[in-house]
Structures are given as structure tokens and as C-alpha cells.
Design a protein around this motif. Structure first.
Motif, PDB file in Angstrom:
ATOM      1  N   ALA A  97       0.723  -1.333  -0.061  1.00 59.78           N
ATOM      2  CA  ALA A  97      -0.027   0.085   0.000  1.00 59.78           C
ATOM      3  C   ALA A  97       0.510   1.105   0.053  1.00 59.78           C
ATOM      4  CB  ALA A  97      -0.915  -0.081   1.234  1.00 59.78           C
ATOM      5  N   ARG A  98       2.027   1.310   0.770  1.00 59.98           N
ATOM      6  CA  ARG A  98       2.861   2.455   0.992  1.00 59.98           C
ATOM      7  C   ARG A  98       3.464   2.668  -0.538  1.00 59.98           C
ATOM      8  NH1 ARG A  98       5.846   5.180   4.759  1.00 59.98           N
ATOM      9  NH2 ARG A  98       6.618   7.078   3.889  1.00 59.98           N
ATOM     10  N   VAL A  99       3.918   1.633  -1.209  1.00 58.21           N
ATOM     11  CA  VAL A  99       4.895   1.392  -2.530  1.00 58.21           C
ATOM     12  C   VAL A  99       3.721   2.051  -3.479  1.00 58.21           C
ATOM     13  CG1 VAL A  99       5.845   0.266  -4.266  1.00 58.21           C
ATOM     14  CG2 VAL A  99       6.450   0.002  -1.626  1.00 58.21           C
ATOM     15  N   PHE A 100       2.746   1.439  -3.793  1.00 52.76           N
ATOM     16  CA  PHE A 100       1.754   1.843  -4.718  1.00 52.76           C
ATOM     17  C   PHE A 100       1.190   3.182  -4.282  1.00 52.76           C
ATOM     18  CE2 PHE A 100       1.390  -2.877  -5.397  1.00 52.76           C
ATOM     19  CZ  PHE A 100       2.155  -3.124  -6.576  1.00 52.76           C
ATOM     20  N   GLY A 101       0.763   3.588  -3.227  1.00 54.33           N
ATOM     21  CA  GLY A 101       0.032   4.771  -2.716  1.00 54.33           C
ATOM     22  C   GLY A 101       0.958   6.021  -3.015  1.00 54.33           C
ATOM     23  N   GLU A 102       2.502   5.756  -2.908  1.00 49.65           N
ATOM     24  CA  GLU A 102       3.328   6.861  -2.939  1.00 49.65           C
ATOM     25  C   GLU A 102       4.266   6.926  -4.226  1.00 49.65           C
ATOM     26  OE1 GLU A 102       5.629   7.098   0.630  1.00 49.65           O
ATOM     27  OE2 GLU A 102       4.207   7.239   1.885  1.00 49.65           O
ATOM     28  N   ARG A 133       6.650   5.026  -5.038  1.00 46.50           N
ATOM     29  CA  ARG A 133       8.113   5.376  -4.933  1.00 46.50           C
ATOM     30  C   ARG A 133       8.733   3.805  -4.293  1.00 46.50           C
ATOM     31  NH1 ARG A 133      10.200   6.368   0.228  1.00 46.50           N
ATOM     32  NH2 ARG A 133       8.549   6.578   2.075  1.00 46.50           N
ATOM     33  N   THR A 134       9.793   3.753  -4.545  1.00 47.54           N
ATOM     34  CA  THR A 134      10.623   2.501  -3.926  1.00 47.54           C
ATOM     35  C   THR A 134      10.826   2.697  -2.391  1.00 47.54           C
ATOM     36  OG1 THR A 134      11.486   2.032  -6.227  1.00 47.54           O
ATOM     37  CG2 THR A 134      12.560   1.059  -4.229  1.00 47.54           C
ATOM     38  N   LEU A 135      10.717   1.802  -1.519  1.00 42.30           N
ATOM     39  CA  LEU A 135      11.338   1.824  -0.364  1.00 42.30           C
ATOM     40  C   LEU A 135      12.678   1.020  -0.311  1.00 42.30           C
ATOM     41  CD1 LEU A 135       7.917   0.933   1.576  1.00 42.30           C
ATOM     42  CD2 LEU A 135       9.106   2.970   1.056  1.00 42.30           C
ATOM     43  N   SER A 136      13.461   1.485   0.795  1.00 42.12           N
ATOM     44  CA  SER A 136      14.857   0.554   1.022  1.00 42.12           C
ATOM     45  C   SER A 136      15.299   0.504   2.407  1.00 42.12           C
ATOM     46  CB  SER A 136      15.929   0.961   0.204  1.00 42.12           C
ATOM     47  OG  SER A 136      16.078   2.712   0.703  1.00 42.12           O
ATOM     48  N   TYR A 137      15.863  -0.474   2.722  1.00 42.14           N
ATOM     49  CA  TYR A 137      16.377  -0.645   4.117  1.00 42.14           C
ATOM     50  C   TYR A 137      17.830  -1.112   4.299  1.00 42.14           C
ATOM     51  CZ  TYR A 137      16.501  -2.307   9.084  1.00 42.14           C
ATOM     52  OH  TYR A 137      16.859  -2.571  10.361  1.00 42.14           O
ATOM     53  N   ALA A 138      18.588  -0.471   4.866  1.00 43.54           N
ATOM     54  CA  ALA A 138      20.008  -0.972   5.121  1.00 43.54           C
ATOM     55  C   ALA A 138      20.198  -2.047   6.436  1.00 43.54           C
ATOM     56  CB  ALA A 138      20.965   0.250   5.186  1.00 43.54           C
ATOM     57  N   VAL A 139      20.400  -3.339   6.013  1.00 42.57           N
ATOM     58  CA  VAL A 139      20.424  -4.057   7.097  1.00 42.57           C
ATOM     59  C   VAL A 139      21.585  -3.640   8.114  1.00 42.57           C
ATOM     60  CG1 VAL A 139      20.726  -6.598   7.861  1.00 42.57           C
ATOM     61  CG2 VAL A 139      19.459  -5.934   5.852  1.00 42.57           C
ATOM     62  N   GLY A 140      21.262  -3.726   9.135  1.00 40.73           N
ATOM     63  CA  GLY A 140      22.334  -3.239  10.467  1.00 40.73           C
ATOM     64  C   GLY A 140      23.101  -1.749  10.286  1.00 40.73           C
ATOM     65  N   GLY A 141      22.389  -1.131   9.639  1.00 41.38           N
ATOM     66  CA  GLY A 141      22.926   0.371   9.321  1.00 41.38           C
ATOM     67  C   GLY A 141      23.886   0.676   8.321  1.00 41.38           C
ATOM     68  N   PHE A 142      24.428  -0.489   7.871  1.00 45.41           N
ATOM     69  CA  PHE A 142      25.596  -0.613   6.748  1.00 45.41           C
ATOM     70  C   PHE A 142      24.866  -0.197   5.515  1.00 45.41           C
ATOM     71  CE2 PHE A 142      26.990  -3.236  10.249  1.00 45.41           C
ATOM     72  CZ  PHE A 142      28.227  -2.758  10.585  1.00 45.41           C
ATOM     73  N   ARG A 143      25.467   1.035   4.968  1.00 47.52           N
ATOM     74  CA  ARG A 143      24.820   1.721   3.697  1.00 47.52           C
ATOM     75  C   ARG A 143      25.185   0.921   2.542  1.00 47.52           C
ATOM     76  NH1 ARG A 143      20.423   3.561   4.987  1.00 47.52           N
ATOM     77  NH2 ARG A 143      20.385   4.327   2.887  1.00 47.52           N
ATOM     78  N   PRO A 144      24.480   0.695   1.627  1.00 46.71           N
ATOM     79  CA  PRO A 144      25.248  -0.024   0.137  1.00 46.71           C
ATOM     80  C   PRO A 144      25.973   1.059  -0.386  1.00 46.71           C
ATOM     81  CG  PRO A 144      22.825   0.849  -0.010  1.00 46.71           C
ATOM     82  CD  PRO A 144      23.127   0.986   1.500  1.00 46.71           C
TER      83      PRO A 144
END
Length: 500
Positions: free
Chosen positions: A50-55, A57-68
Motif C-alpha cells: 500500500a505504501r509503495v503503490f500509494g506513494e 516510490r521505492t522503499l529501501s532498508y540498510a540491514v545493520g545500518g551499513f549503507r550500500p
């Protein structure tokens, strides 16, 4: 909101451990625990979608806070949100069916949730190595689930699946290794940039593409890499057949799309025409061969298994054509096939429980003995053929139209031919069900008098089993009516995936 992404993987893993632990204290707790976890998974996937289609946009999450690109990234766009939601929805539906149909052991519930975790991880990962990790989790859980069948045939089917699946995963891993050697990164977005910088004429880059796609083609069961699939589907318990047919190859085909568009990009296909030609050839051969082999089968579940070989050829053809129309069709058919084929396997299992019919000959006169299930099976079958307004028609229409736009005339002809062949093997089943007298073949012991209109307690078919099959038939028709809306929801994602 992006903090929900790791929960899509963590919740079913933790649920798997909990179901196993509590199940061995009291076996009756395993199914309720698994159901609760699947409900929660559906809520999480629905919220993310719902968030992806509603907005848009793409959602992302960096596991452990280590940025890609150095850390592990989870990424959800419109395509991956649709697949993650599909995984959660189908998993809950099949589990509801399995409450009566079985298996219901604690080990089954744990393996079931582990499969959901692997499939969800494949849907949301933005890292190639972790795609391999989740692919292996999915494979190990699927092998174990196939082996839960009581017969030696299930064990043989699971062993064959394990051997061929391991080879496919190893080839995929080798392709990842070549990409890493060429670029020094595993993050998908960073790989797309680095591979272009290395150059698409690089032998390492081309070898990486060939190996990764071939490995995933084994998991998707494209012809001639499909040999594990028919026996695995036919020998597994009916609930397991429905689950893996609806989801395992589906998510593997999604992974092919993710590799093509998210890692190598459409620029690679434009720069290396042989790669596109090879993909289209593989898809076209799979479409025709799968359909022909389905026509030749005498066992219903094997017919449905070979049908999947053909249908995933259609999906991959849409992705290989790589224009907006065809990719929409490929994505829509990917989702629609999961609903249709999962529903068909569930219907076949319920029919076997209600009337003892598992072969084509035993479907004679079935409508008189199991009218509701026969109607649902026929609806799903014609949806798979591509009768409007069902989703099977809309997905094929978009793919065929995309082929015409790209002037890929052989694929357009193959799609028409496959529709006729699909009609051939499903029409013979429907004709036997509705227009012939009862089969003289003896059904399985204890089921001769069963009908889906009788008492569920007496016939081994519960109201819930029939309701799940009917729901699948209704969704298959409803998705067709929502094809244009699906294309609109996918528009932001397609613009990103297909940009050159």
C-alpha cells in the motif's frame, strides 16, 4: 515504514522456530501458529504494498545500518511489492486448505514458514549474494515439503528436485562470482552501474549473465531445464503441489526479471542482441514443448505441471521482449499464473479427495459427483487458456501486443499456438467432466460415494477446502478486470526498470 522490510523475512523465520518448538509440546498448536504467522505476514506485505503503490516510490532498508553498496540492502518497488504480497496471500490460502487436507505435522508447519521466508527474501533483497542465500533457503524447504508425501514416489521426486535444484543454484552462484570478479560489488543497483562501466563486451560480464539466467531458469523450470518439476509436483501432497507450483517457480521467474532489469539492464540486451535472442528462443521452446507434453499426459497433476513449463515460457518471453507492454503482461501473467495454477492444483486435490479421480480418464462424469469443484476447476482452466475476462487473457494479450510492437513475430505466433494447445489439454478435461458419463475406473478406496455436496466430515473434503478453491477462481476472474489498474500501478516501476 521501510523498517517493516526486514520483518517480511524475520517473522516467518521466527514463526518457523516457534511452530516447531510448540508443535512438539502439542502437535495441535503447529497449524494455528503457522496460520497466525501467515496472517501477520499478509498484513506486513499488504502495508508495504500500500505504501509503495500509494506513494509511487521505492522503499529501501540498510540491514545493520551499513549503507550500500557495502552493506546488505532490502529494496521494494512495485514489482517486488506485488510478488511479496502474492507470496503472503497464497501461503495463507494454501495453509487454510491444508487444515483438512494435510499435512499438519509440526515439521510441515516449520518447513512451510521457512519456505515463505525464503520466497519473501527473494522478493525484497537488493543484493545478489543474498538472492542466492534466499534461493537456497527456498530450495531446501521445498525439497523437504515434497518429501512429506507418504509414498516412495515423493521421496524420489524430492531427491530429483534436490539434485537438479542444487545444480541450478550452483550455476547461479558461479554467475554471481563472475559478476563480483568483474566489478567488486554485489549490490544490485551498484552492479548495474559497474557492469556498464566494465563494458557489456566483457567476457566476464556476458558469462555472468548466461550463468545467472541459466541457474534461475532451472528453478523456474523452463524447457529443457524442467526435468525436476513434473515428478516433484505430481508426487508431493496436494497442498504442497499447490504451494510450490504457485510460488517457487513464480518467484524464480521474478528473480530472472530482477537480474535482467535491475542488474544487467535493458542496455545490456540492446548491446548484446544474442542474449535477447537466446532468452526469446528458450522461452518460445518452453511455451511449445510444455504445452505439447501437457497434452500427452494421463495424470492430471502431471498435466498441470507441464502446463507450468509452458506458462513460465510466456512470462520470460514478456521480460525478454523488454518493452513496457510486454513487461506489464509478463508481470500480470506471473501473478495470475500463481493464482490460477495454485487454484487448479487445490481443485485437483479436492476432487481426488471427493471422488477419487486423479487421472484424465477418471474425470468422466465428474460434474455429477462434485459439481461445485468441477465448476471451479473449469473456471480456472478456461482462465488459464485465456478466455476473457480472466487474468490469463489479459496477461497473454499484453505479452502478444508487446511482441507485435517489438516486431517479434515468432513469439506472437507461438503465443497463439500455445493458446490452442492449452485449450486442447484443458478442454478434454472439461469435456469429460461435464459431457460424459461416470468413469468405469474404480476410485480410491473409501471415496467412491464422495461428492462436494455431502458432509465434509464423511467425504474428506471440508467447506474450507472448497471455499479456497472457489476464492482462487473468483480472484482469477477479478484480476483480469483489474489489468489496466495493475498496469497503472506498475508505471513508476516500469519507468525505472526500462530506462536506458
Amino acid at each position: 515504514m521501510s523498517d517493516l522490510l526486514p520483518l517480511l523475512v524475520a517473522v516467518p523465520i521466527l514463526g518457523s522456530v516457534l511452530a516447531l518448538a510448540l508443535g512438539y509440546v502439542s502437535a495441535r498448536t503447529a497449524w494455528p501458529v503457522a496460520t497466525l504467522v501467515c496472517v501477520l505476514q499478509l498484513g506486513l506485505a499488504g502495508t508495504v504494498a500500500a505504501r509503495v503503490f500509494g506513494e509511487g516510490r521505492t522503499l529501501s532498508y540498510a540491514v545493520g545500518g551499513f549503507r550500500p553498496p557495502f552493506g546488505i540492502e532490502l529494496v521494494v518497488d512495485g514489482l517486488s511489492a506485488a510478488v511479496a504480497l502474492l507470496v503472503a496471500l497464497v501461503a495463507l490460502g494454501v495453509l487454510a486448505y491444508a487444515r483438512r487436507a494435510g499435512p499438519r505435522s509440526p515439521a510441515f508447519s516449520a518447513q512451510y514458514l521457512l519456505l515463505v521466508a525464503g520466497l519473501s527474501g527473494m522478493s525484497v533483497t537488493g543484493d545478489m549474494f543474498n538472492l542466492y542465500v534466499f534461493l537456497e533457503i527456498t530450495g531446501l524447504a521445498a525439497y523437504a515439503l515434497v518429501a512429506t508425501g507418504d509414498s516412495g514416489r515423493a521421496a524420489v521426486g524430492a531427491l530429483k528436485y534436490l539434485i537438479i535444484g542444487t545444480v541450478g543454484a550452483s550455476v547461479f552462484l558461479l554467475g554471481i562470482g563472475y559478476a563480483f570478479i568483474a566489478t567488486g560489488t554485489l549490490n544490485m543497483a551498484d552492479l548495474a552501474t559497474q557492469l556498464a562501466a566494465v563494458g557489456y563486451d566483457s567476457t566476464l560480464v556476458r558469462a555472468s549473465f548466461a550463468l545467472t539466467v541459466t541457474g534461475l531458469a532451472v528453478k523456474t523450470a523452463l524447457y529443457p531445464l524442467h526435468t525436476w518439476q513434473p515428478e516433484a509436483y505430481a508426487s508431493a501432497p496436494d497442498s504442497v503441489s499447490a504451494l510450490i507450483s504457485a510460488l517457487v517457480s513464480t518467484v524464480s521467474a521474478y528473480a530472472i526479471a530482477r537480474v535482467i532489469f535491475g542488474v544487467f539492464t535493458v542496455d545490456f540486451l540492446a548491446a548484446v542482441p544474442a542474449a535477447r535472442t537466446a532468452l526469446l528462443t528458450l522461452a518460445g521452446v518452453s511455451i511449445v514443448a510444455g504445452s505439447v507434453l501437457a497434452v500427452l499426459q494421463t495424470e492430471v497433476k502431471r498435466t498441470l505441471a507441464y502446463s507450468s513449463v509452458s506458462q513460465f515460457g510466456l512470462v520470460v518471453a514478456g521480460f525478454a521482449i523488454a518493452n513496457e507492454t510486454a513487461v506489464v503482461g509478463g508481470a500480470l501473467h506471473l501473478v495470475g499464473h500463481a493464482v490460477m495454477k495454485g487454484g487448479l492444483f487445490l481443485a485437483a486435490g479436492a476432487i481426488a479427495a471427493a471422488a477419487g479421480a486423479r487421472t484424465v480418464d477418471q474425470y468422466d462424469g465428474l460434474a455429477a459427483r462434485a459439481p461445485v469443484l468441477s465448476l471451479a476447476f473449469a473456471t480456472l482452466a478456461f482462465a488459464m487458456v485465456g478466455v476473457p475476462p480472466a487474468v490469463g487473457f489479459v496477461g497473454k494479450w499484453y505479452i502478444a501486443l508487446g511482441a507485435v510492437e517489438a516486431e517479434a513475430w515468432p513469439i506472437a505466433v507461438v503465443i497463439l499456438l500455445s493458446t490452442l494447445l492449452t485449450l486442447a489439454y484443458f478442454a478434454r478435461l472439461v469435456e469429460r467432466m461435464f459431457f460424459r458419463g461416470a468413469s468405469a475406473v474404480e476410485p480410491a478406496p473409501g471415496t467412491a460415494a464422495a461428492t462436494d455436496g455431502g458432509s465434509p466430515r464423511d467425504v474428506g473434503v471440508s467447506v474450507g477446502m472448497v471455499a479456497v478453491v472457489l476464492a482462487a477462481a473468483a480472484v482469477a476472474v477479478a484480476l483480469g478486470a483489474l489489468g489496466a489498474e495493475f498496469a497503472q500501478l506498475m508505471q513508476p516501476t516500469l519507468e525505472t526498470l526500462l530506462q536506458q
